[in-house]
Design a protein around this motif. Sequence first.
Motif, PDB file in Angstrom:
ATOM      1  N   LEU A   1       0.827  -1.215   0.000  1.00  0.00           N
ATOM      2  CA  LEU A   1       0.000   0.000   0.000  1.00  0.00           C
ATOM      3  C   LEU A   1       0.859   1.262   0.000  1.00  0.00           C
ATOM      4  O   LEU A   1       0.566   2.222  -0.738  1.00  0.00           O
ATOM      5  CB  LEU A   1      -0.913  -0.022   1.240  1.00  0.00           C
ATOM      6  CG  LEU A   1      -1.977  -1.127   1.277  1.00  0.00           C
ATOM      7  CD1 LEU A   1      -2.749  -1.069   2.588  1.00  0.00           C
ATOM      8  CD2 LEU A   1      -2.938  -0.984   0.103  1.00  0.00           C
TER       9      LEU A   1
ATOM     10  N   ALA B   1       2.516   1.821  -3.429  1.00  0.00           N
ATOM     11  CA  ALA B   1       1.646   1.888  -4.614  1.00  0.00           C
ATOM     12  C   ALA B   1       1.879   3.182  -5.390  1.00  0.00           C
ATOM     13  O   ALA B   1       1.950   4.269  -4.816  1.00  0.00           O
ATOM     14  CB  ALA B   1       0.192   1.771  -4.181  1.00  0.00           C
TER      15      ALA B   1
ATOM     16  N   GLN C   1      -0.047   3.591  -8.305  1.00  0.00           N
ATOM     17  CA  GLN C   1      -1.322   3.808  -8.982  1.00  0.00           C
ATOM     18  C   GLN C   1      -2.442   3.125  -8.194  1.00  0.00           C
ATOM     19  O   GLN C   1      -2.284   1.978  -7.764  1.00  0.00           O
ATOM     20  CB  GLN C   1      -1.280   3.267 -10.416  1.00  0.00           C
ATOM     21  CG  GLN C   1      -2.506   3.619 -11.235  1.00  0.00           C
ATOM     22  CD  GLN C   1      -2.356   3.190 -12.684  1.00  0.00           C
ATOM     23  OE1 GLN C   1      -1.394   2.494 -13.050  1.00  0.00           O
ATOM     24  NE2 GLN C   1      -3.288   3.582 -13.534  1.00  0.00           N
ATOM     25  N   VAL C   2      -3.522   3.851  -8.031  1.00  0.00           N
ATOM     26  CA  VAL C   2      -4.697   3.312  -7.334  1.00  0.00           C
ATOM     27  C   VAL C   2      -5.901   3.460  -8.256  1.00  0.00           C
ATOM     28  O   VAL C   2      -6.176   4.561  -8.763  1.00  0.00           O
ATOM     29  CB  VAL C   2      -4.954   4.055  -6.005  1.00  0.00           C
ATOM     30  CG1 VAL C   2      -6.194   3.478  -5.310  1.00  0.00           C
ATOM     31  CG2 VAL C   2      -3.735   3.960  -5.093  1.00  0.00           C
TER      32      VAL C   2
ATOM     33  N   GLN D   1     -10.023   2.669  -8.748  1.00  0.00           N
ATOM     34  CA  GLN D   1     -11.276   2.341  -8.057  1.00  0.00           C
ATOM     35  C   GLN D   1     -12.400   2.234  -9.073  1.00  0.00           C
ATOM     36  O   GLN D   1     -12.595   3.133  -9.900  1.00  0.00           O
ATOM     37  CB  GLN D   1     -11.618   3.411  -7.016  1.00  0.00           C
ATOM     38  CG  GLN D   1     -12.879   3.089  -6.229  1.00  0.00           C
ATOM     39  CD  GLN D   1     -13.105   4.060  -5.073  1.00  0.00           C
ATOM     40  OE1 GLN D   1     -12.415   5.082  -4.973  1.00  0.00           O
ATOM     41  NE2 GLN D   1     -14.057   3.753  -4.217  1.00  0.00           N
TER      42      GLN D   1
ATOM     43  N   LEU E   1     -11.212  -1.958  -5.627  1.00  0.00           N
ATOM     44  CA  LEU E   1     -10.100  -1.026  -5.414  1.00  0.00           C
ATOM     45  C   LEU E   1      -8.792  -1.787  -5.600  1.00  0.00           C
ATOM     46  O   LEU E   1      -8.594  -2.840  -4.980  1.00  0.00           O
ATOM     47  CB  LEU E   1     -10.180  -0.435  -3.999  1.00  0.00           C
ATOM     48  CG  LEU E   1      -9.292   0.758  -3.670  1.00  0.00           C
ATOM     49  CD1 LEU E   1      -9.636   1.951  -4.548  1.00  0.00           C
ATOM     50  CD2 LEU E   1      -9.473   1.143  -2.187  1.00  0.00           C
TER      51      LEU E   1
ATOM     52  N   PHE F   1      -4.507  -1.436  -5.670  1.00  0.00           N
ATOM     53  CA  PHE F   1      -3.276  -0.684  -5.411  1.00  0.00           C
ATOM     54  C   PHE F   1      -2.144  -1.385  -6.176  1.00  0.00           C
ATOM     55  O   PHE F   1      -1.841  -2.552  -5.909  1.00  0.00           O
ATOM     56  CB  PHE F   1      -2.945  -0.668  -3.913  1.00  0.00           C
ATOM     57  CG  PHE F   1      -3.974   0.030  -3.060  1.00  0.00           C
ATOM     58  CD1 PHE F   1      -5.134  -0.614  -2.680  1.00  0.00           C
ATOM     59  CD2 PHE F   1      -3.764   1.333  -2.641  1.00  0.00           C
ATOM     60  CE1 PHE F   1      -6.082   0.030  -1.891  1.00  0.00           C
ATOM     61  CE2 PHE F   1      -4.693   1.981  -1.850  1.00  0.00           C
ATOM     62  CZ  PHE F   1      -5.866   1.329  -1.479  1.00  0.00           C
ATOM     63  N   GLN F   2      -1.497  -0.681  -7.089  1.00  0.00           N
ATOM     64  CA  GLN F   2      -0.397  -1.256  -7.876  1.00  0.00           C
ATOM     65  C   GLN F   2       0.942  -0.843  -7.275  1.00  0.00           C
ATOM     66  O   GLN F   2       1.210   0.352  -7.099  1.00  0.00           O
ATOM     67  CB  GLN F   2      -0.458  -0.774  -9.327  1.00  0.00           C
ATOM     68  CG  GLN F   2      -1.627  -1.301 -10.127  1.00  0.00           C
ATOM     69  CD  GLN F   2      -1.562  -0.810 -11.553  1.00  0.00           C
ATOM     70  OE1 GLN F   2      -1.770   0.372 -11.823  1.00  0.00           O
ATOM     71  NE2 GLN F   2      -1.250  -1.709 -12.464  1.00  0.00           N
ATOM     72  N   GLU F   3       1.774  -1.817  -6.964  1.00  0.00           N
ATOM     73  CA  GLU F   3       3.116  -1.535  -6.416  1.00  0.00           C
ATOM     74  C   GLU F   3       4.132  -1.959  -7.485  1.00  0.00           C
ATOM     75  O   GLU F   3       4.241  -3.158  -7.802  1.00  0.00           O
ATOM     76  CB  GLU F   3       3.287  -2.303  -5.112  1.00  0.00           C
ATOM     77  CG  GLU F   3       4.428  -1.797  -4.240  1.00  0.00           C
ATOM     78  CD  GLU F   3       5.746  -2.427  -4.657  1.00  0.00           C
ATOM     79  OE1 GLU F   3       6.651  -1.681  -5.099  1.00  0.00           O
ATOM     80  OE2 GLU F   3       5.852  -3.666  -4.563  1.00  0.00           O
TER      81      GLU F   3
ATOM     82  N   TRP G   1      -0.172  -6.521  -6.334  1.00  0.00           N
ATOM     83  CA  TRP G   1      -1.365  -5.699  -6.160  1.00  0.00           C
ATOM     84  C   TRP G   1      -2.017  -6.016  -4.795  1.00  0.00           C
ATOM     85  O   TRP G   1      -2.052  -7.164  -4.371  1.00  0.00           O
ATOM     86  CB  TRP G   1      -2.418  -5.999  -7.240  1.00  0.00           C
ATOM     87  CG  TRP G   1      -2.046  -5.577  -8.621  1.00  0.00           C
ATOM     88  CD1 TRP G   1      -0.906  -4.961  -9.026  1.00  0.00           C
ATOM     89  CD2 TRP G   1      -2.855  -5.759  -9.781  1.00  0.00           C
ATOM     90  NE1 TRP G   1      -0.926  -4.734 -10.367  1.00  0.00           N
ATOM     91  CE2 TRP G   1      -2.125  -5.221 -10.876  1.00  0.00           C
ATOM     92  CE3 TRP G   1      -4.094  -6.320 -10.029  1.00  0.00           C
ATOM     93  CZ2 TRP G   1      -2.615  -5.223 -12.168  1.00  0.00           C
ATOM     94  CZ3 TRP G   1      -4.582  -6.315 -11.324  1.00  0.00           C
ATOM     95  CH2 TRP G   1      -3.855  -5.770 -12.389  1.00  0.00           C
ATOM     96  N   CYS G   2      -2.545  -4.964  -4.204  1.00  0.00           N
ATOM     97  CA  CYS G   2      -3.496  -5.147  -3.106  1.00  0.00           C
ATOM     98  C   CYS G   2      -4.881  -4.863  -3.676  1.00  0.00           C
ATOM     99  O   CYS G   2      -5.105  -3.794  -4.264  1.00  0.00           O
ATOM    100  CB  CYS G   2      -3.195  -4.183  -1.951  1.00  0.00           C
ATOM    101  SG  CYS G   2      -1.889  -4.756  -0.884  1.00  0.00           S
TER     102      CYS G   2
ATOM    103  N   THR H   1      -3.650  -9.737  -1.298  1.00  0.00           N
ATOM    104  CA  THR H   1      -2.465  -9.261  -2.015  1.00  0.00           C
ATOM    105  C   THR H   1      -2.085 -10.308  -3.052  1.00  0.00           C
ATOM    106  O   THR H   1      -1.977 -11.491  -2.726  1.00  0.00           O
ATOM    107  CB  THR H   1      -1.298  -9.035  -1.047  1.00  0.00           C
ATOM    108  OG1 THR H   1      -1.695  -8.062  -0.076  1.00  0.00           O
ATOM    109  CG2 THR H   1      -0.066  -8.524  -1.785  1.00  0.00           C
TER     110      THR H   1
END
Length: 241
Positions: A130, A133, A135-136, A138, A151, A153-155, A161-162, A204
């Motif tokens: 998180l 991340a 890019q998020v 939604q 939703l 979350f890109q890490e 991803w989360c 995740t």
Amino acid sequence: MNAHDWYVENRAGFVARSLEPAEERTFRDHLARCAECTAEVARLERELAWLPMAQPPQAASPSFARRAATQILQRRGRWRQWVPYGVAAAAMLLAIGAGYRGAEDRRELSAVLADREHRLVALEDTLSVLRGARQVVQIPIAMEGRQGGLLIFQEPVSHRWCVVVHGLPPAPAGNIYQFWFITESGMVRSVTLKADAPHPAFFTLPMPPVRSPVMGAALTVEPALNRSSEPQGQQLAHVTF
């Protein structure tokens, strides 16, 4: 039992004239050297003087007193002999019981600590995704009068991803919610999830083991027994980056 105990136990027998002749001589010789026994024998004789002894006291049968004393002493000796073993056995059982209970407590505590450590590591890992991340995304989802959403979350460093899914009702009977990766070569089936829980579904994910780059994600409703490699059911969310 010491030597003097025999005289103490046979004071009444001496006064009653129930000792064997040899024992009576031994006792009488002892009286000449022992003031305590002499005084006690005198007291017993005074207390027994009022008895109407119409008949002279009858001595016990030969060796009766010795056999009785021997049996009593042996019984007492056996009892005393087993006392230390009984105490040791009881102590050993208590020690074994305490040790078993202690080991069981340690195992339960170790399991609890291992579970909490595992959850802490997972939480730290999720937080790292998180926080990292870049890019998020939604996507709102409306289903059966409810307003939920997806939703992501890109890490970019660990390429994980989360994903959070919230606000959805339970999947229709015989169906599941299915999460998909969208790649250049097609859809890749990922995890299934339950909805209508008190808390959002949170997981995740690493990138799927395919050579094609991941372009987006989708959420569908699929028959629970359908293991098709392509979505077949209702599409709830579809997003490309």
